[in-house]
Design an enzyme around this catalytic site. Structure first.
Site, short mmCIF file in Angstrom:
data_model
loop_
_atom_site.label_atom_id
_atom_site.label_comp_id
_atom_site.label_asym_id
_atom_site.label_seq_id
_atom_site.Cartn_x
_atom_site.Cartn_y
_atom_site.Cartn_z
CG ASN A 9 -2.09 1.06 1.03
OD1 ASN A 9 -1.23 2.24 1.05
ND2 ASN A 9 -3.29 0.58 1.48
N GLY A 11 0.15 4.42 0.14
CA GLY A 11 0.06 5.43 1.01
C GLY A 11 0.21 5.03 2.55
CE LYS A 12 -2.02 -0.09 5.67
NZ LYS A 12 -2.90 -1.48 6.90
CG ASP A 65 -4.44 -6.18 9.57
OD1 ASP A 65 -4.62 -5.96 8.40
OD2 ASP A 65 -5.61 -6.16 9.90
N GLY A 145 -7.21 5.84 1.83
CA GLY A 145 -8.49 4.77 2.45
C GLY A 145 -10.25 5.23 2.69
CE1 TYR A 146 -13.79 1.90 4.13
CE2 TYR A 146 -12.16 0.89 5.04
CZ TYR A 146 -13.02 0.77 3.74
OH TYR A 146 -13.57 -0.63 3.25
CG ASP A 147 -7.27 8.46 5.73
OD1 ASP A 147 -7.88 7.82 6.48
OD2 ASP A 147 -6.23 9.09 5.34
CE LYS A 165 -4.28 9.81 8.07
NZ LYS A 165 -4.05 8.51 6.70
CG HIS A 170 -5.62 4.59 12.81
ND1 HIS A 170 -5.95 5.74 11.93
CD2 HIS A 170 -5.26 3.03 12.07
CE1 HIS A 170 -5.60 5.35 10.64
NE2 HIS A 170 -5.33 4.47 11.33
#
Length: 339
Positions: A9, A11-12, A65, A145-147, A165, A170
């Protein structure tokens, strides 16, 4: 110190690099297999990914994860966040499932579980959470993602800068806890120096026979390497764990017949490994310095009562063969390392 990041990913990956860099860790990616995520929790899946990457590369590996848990959906998508819907339709699917649901029932939280697995099997783990709600529409172009549908105090994560952020997310919380645990594992305090062997003494399996930091620190290759972590001239040897992983790879690449796979190396005093090895013509040679500390191990030779002895410093690798109590030693491999 070099860690491989177990993610595909992008972004990760950007977030991993941004969060690990202040810890003095060089985050790299490699072409690695993607294991099946068989865990039922974020923590289990993070371990599955990190362990597979460490086993495949021989380097310390970090994986996370993470996912979104929506109260109205009984915690879904949870560990299935990346597989909740077709790519590009995940945010829309969440919004559709919550269509008409009032704000007081739109609670949600993100979870991130981080796991680092080392070549010797040790692991460092941490988890972080952040709480908010699902917005009524997607807002913001930042993040991934869901951001853009996760909202805190009227602002979605998609509307935050990277720095904003990190301070509340998290993954930011997980990495703050992870940093403390990793420093403890490496024997470091914030702003301090690692122990010469790179390990937390309280967790070291060899603590009862260890000669102590005063002895280990005298000419110790690990201590010297760790102290150079900011100089940028000795990569990938910027920390003890990265150095051990690199040497493990180099020993396994020698292809010595009947030698088991190397999975760990230990700090060894030179006087312990500095035998007199025979040379042609009846001469003998000692290759190491009695007062220095090296990395090495002893492995049983398959199908034989003899053993292989491994030793390495910054410049050389050696594999020797000998019998009980070091009897009849002979050099199998002695070569300059490629730097």
């Amino acid at each position: 110190m070099k860690f491989v990041i177990a993610t595909h990913n992008k972004g990760k990956l950007v977030e991993f690099q941004r969060l690990l860099e202040p810890m003095g860790i060089e985050a790299v990616t490699m072409e690695i297999s993607e294991p099946e995520e068989t865990g039922t929790t974020f923590r289990e899946n993070a371990y599955v990914k990190a362990e597979a990457a460490c086993r495949e590369t021989g380097l310390p590996a970090v994986a996370d994860d993470s996912g979104l848990c929506v109260d109205y959906l009984d915690g879904a998508p949870g560990v299935y966040s990346a597989r909740f819907a077709q790519p590009g339709k995940r945010r829309l699917t969440i919004l559709e499932k919550l269509q008409g649901v009032p704000v007081e029932q739109r609670g949600a939280h993100f979870v991130s579980a981080v796991c680092c697995v080392f070549p010797n099997g040790d692991r460092v783990e941490a988890e972080g959470k952040c709480f908010g709600s699902i917005a009524f529409e997607s807002r913001g172009e930042n993040g991934f993602g869901y951001d853009s549908i996760f909202e805190q105090e009227g602002v979605t994560f998609g509307e935050l800068t990277a720095e904003e952020k990190d301070a509340r997310s998290h993954r930011g919380h997980a990495f703050a806890a992870f940093e403390q645990k990793l420093r403890a594992y490496l024997g470091q305090e914030q702003g301090g120096e690692p122990t010469p062997c790179g390990l937390d003494c309280a967790q070291c399996p060899g603590r009862e026979t260890c000669p102590g930091c005063e002895t280990l620190g005298k000419g110790c290759m690990l201590a010297q390497c760790a102290q150079k972590s900011a100089c940028g001239q000795c990569r990938p040897f910027a920390g003890a764990c990265g150095l051990k992983a690199q040497l493990i790879q180099e020993f396994n690449a020698l292809g010595v017949p009947d030698m088991p796979k190397v999975t760990d190396l230990n700090a060894l005093l030179g006087s312990y490994i500095n035998q007199e090895y025979p040379l042609p013509g009846g001469r003998t040679v000692k290759l190491w310095d009695d007062s220095r500390v090296y990395l090495g191990n002893q492995l049983e030779k398959q199908g034989s009562e003899r053993c292989y002895g491994l030793a390495a410093d910054e410049n050389y690798l050696m594999v020797a063969e000998y019998g009980e109590n070091g009897a009849d030693p002979e050099i199998v491999v002695y070569k300059r390392r490629r730097r």
